[in-house]
Enzyme design. Structure first.
Site, PDB file in Angstrom:
ATOM      1  N   ASP A  90      54.939  53.596  53.664  1.00 54.26           N
ATOM      2  CA  ASP A  90      55.651  54.660  53.412  1.00 54.26           C
ATOM      3  C   ASP A  90      54.651  55.974  53.135  1.00 54.26           C
ATOM      4  O   ASP A  90      54.211  56.521  54.217  1.00 54.26           O
ATOM      5  CB  ASP A  90      55.260  54.816  51.770  1.00 54.26           C
ATOM      6  N   ASP A 270      61.315  46.072  49.901  1.00 53.80           N
ATOM      7  CA  ASP A 270      60.081  45.583  49.248  1.00 53.80           C
ATOM      8  C   ASP A 270      59.921  45.935  47.958  1.00 53.80           C
ATOM      9  O   ASP A 270      60.311  46.738  47.110  1.00 53.80           O
ATOM     10  CB  ASP A 270      58.440  46.661  50.127  1.00 53.80           C
TER      11      ASP A 270
HETATM   12  C1  62D Z   1      58.602  56.526  51.112  1.00 56.94           C
HETATM   13  C2  62D Z   1      57.582  57.291  50.439  1.00 56.94           C
HETATM   14  N1  62D Z   1      58.984  57.349  49.017  1.00 56.94           N
HETATM   15  C3  62D Z   1      59.970  56.726  48.541  1.00 56.94           C
HETATM   16  N2  62D Z   1      59.186  55.886  48.326  1.00 56.94           N
HETATM   17  C4  62D Z   1      59.370  55.056  46.995  1.00 56.94           C
HETATM   18  C5  62D Z   1      59.071  53.793  46.589  1.00 56.94           C
HETATM   19  C6  62D Z   1      59.983  53.327  45.583  1.00 56.94           C
HETATM   20  N3  62D Z   1      59.364  52.507  44.407  1.00 56.94           N
HETATM   21  C7  62D Z   1      60.484  52.248  44.376  1.00 56.94           C
HETATM   22  N4  62D Z   1      60.115  50.434  42.832  1.00 56.94           N
HETATM   23  C8  62D Z   1      58.841  50.876  42.850  1.00 56.94           C
HETATM   24  N5  62D Z   1      61.427  53.307  43.622  1.00 56.94           N
HETATM   25  C9  62D Z   1      60.969  53.452  44.739  1.00 56.94           C
HETATM   26  C10 62D Z   1      61.636  54.959  45.176  1.00 56.94           C
HETATM   27  C11 62D Z   1      61.009  55.609  46.308  1.00 56.94           C
HETATM   28  C12 62D Z   1      61.994  56.552  46.873  1.00 56.94           C
HETATM   29  O1  62D Z   1      62.960  57.232  46.833  1.00 56.94           O
HETATM   30  N6  62D Z   1      60.862  57.936  48.148  1.00 56.94           N
END
Ligand code: 62D
Length: 375
Positions: A90, A270
């Site tokens: 990420d 994931d």
């Molecule tokens: C890659 C980093 N960006 C990024 N990670 C996320 C990780 C998440 N993890 C969850 N629920 C556990 N929602 C998310 C949304 C994002 C998001 O909108 N953006």
């Protein structure tokens, strides 16, 4: 990099294949989360024997500790962890939100206090790309802003505009510092935002597709919104994403939610749930989740689930309950292994059902049994 091998006639589900630097991944796929490099409590060979094709690493954590330069000097995250199949990293933004203190978003990036030593840090789109290049992941996620839920439309519009400007900066960095073609290149996925607003989801998707990425995630979901809002966010973004590029719904979800998302055209998932809830005694079964510490399992000689893998099947619920209540580390390992197996078996079943043309029947019968409360 990605080809659609079969599509379902009654839904948007599709069977796909992603060719990445460290191997091929069949989709729909579930990615176990290896936050610090390791899928918690499990050996990489165990994760492999479970059938995991790709795992997720967290940029924020690895940047703070042990540092991306150290990982780079050890040949990248694959060599450092001995996981030699694909890795998706990420971009760090979301973790800053969920972990760091005193965050401040500026045009430049996100300022925050390091949650380990309190030092002042700045993460920018360019630095996120540099860190992920050092980690050497097969897929790097763009640096975005995940708006809080709920947020008003004005905030959501401003936030997605920032995410698009950051996406351009990420792309510019990769074009300047990374090779554009060849089997070993790192792929980059854009992240669609727009919160719960259909027109903003469309705008965000269109802007990212115009810039052009190897795949597209739907961000800003699984952040506390009601389930139907989560489904709508996907439905409002997928039609504006290329059919021949992977779609990734970040951070979700429960087994039924994953099947519902596959039906809406999502290819990648994931979620920390399988491994996190395992460490608190929750095990997934075809009849829904169970809490192994409950007294009801005290003399239950059955395995966790009729589909438990050979590594876990010999252990009765009674024994696993005992191990958990005794604080035995083996309990954490066995439930983590079992839950990951459950998720990976679920998406493998989805792939087979799409190939056989009966995905909706597969989905509906799984969800019916999983959600029915015992009479
Ligand atoms: C890659 C980093 N960006 C990024 N990670 C996320 C990780 C998440 N993890 C969850 N629920 C556990 N929602 C998310 C949304 C994002 C998001 O909108 N953006």
């Amino acid at each position: 990099m990605f080809s659609v091998l079969a599509t379902d006639s009654q839904s948007s589900a599709r069977l796909g294949r992603m060719d990445l630097a460290h191997g091929t991944v069949e989709t729909p796929i579930f990615m176990p989360v290896g936050t610090q490099g390791s899928v918690k409590t499990l050996h990489p060979r165990e994760v492999e024997e479970l059938g995991a094709q790709i795992i997720l690493g967290n940029t924020y954590h690895l940047w703070l500790r042990p540092g991306h330069e150290l990982v780079r000097d050890f040949g990248g995250l694959h060599k450092f962890t001995t996981w030699d199949k694909p890795i998706l990293t990420d971009s760090g933004g979301f973790q800053v939100w969920s972990l760091a203190k005193l965050r401040k978003i500026t045009e430049e990036g996100v300022r925050f206090n390091n949650h380990l030593d309190g030092s002042k840090m700045l993460l920018t789109p360019e630095l996120s790309m540099e860190i992920q290049a050092s980690l050497g992941s097969d897929i790097a996620m763009l640096f975005d802003e995940c708006p809080p839920y709920p947020c008003d439309k004005d905030y959501a519009a401003k936030s997605l505009a920032l995410t698009t400007r950051w996406a351009r900066r990420c792309k510019a960095w990769t074009e300047k510092h990374q090779p554009r073609s060849g089997d070993g290149v790192q792929r980059h996925f854009g992240i669609v935002q727009g919160s719960i607003y259909a027109d903003l989801r469309e705008q965000s998707a269109r802007e990212l597709v115009d810039i052009g990425f190897d795949g597209y995630a739907v961000g800003g979901v699984s952040v506390g919104e009601p389930e139907e809002e989560m489904f709508r966010a996907i439905e409002n973004a997928v039609p504006f994403l290329p059919h021949d590029k992977p779609r990734y719904a970040m951070g979700l979800g429960t087994p039924p939610q994953i099947l519902e998302m596959i039906a809406r055209g999502v290819d990648m998932f994931d979620c920390v749930m399988p491994t996190r809830v395992a460490r608190h005694g929750m095990a997934f079964t075809l009849d829904g989740p169970i809490q192994i510490k409950n007294k009801v399992h005290e003399r239950d000689e059955r395995p966790l689930c009729e589909t438990s893998p050979p590594h876990v099947a010999p252990f009765s619920r009674a024994y696993l309950r005992h191990l958990f209540r005794a604080g035995e580390i083996l309990a954490l390992r066995l439930l983590s292994y079992h839950n990951l197996h459950f998720y990976l078996r679920l998406v493998a079943g989805a792939r087979q059902a799409i190939a056989a043309g009966n995905f909706l029947a597969f989905k509906d019968s799984f969800i019916r049994r999983y959600t029915q409360t015992d009479p």
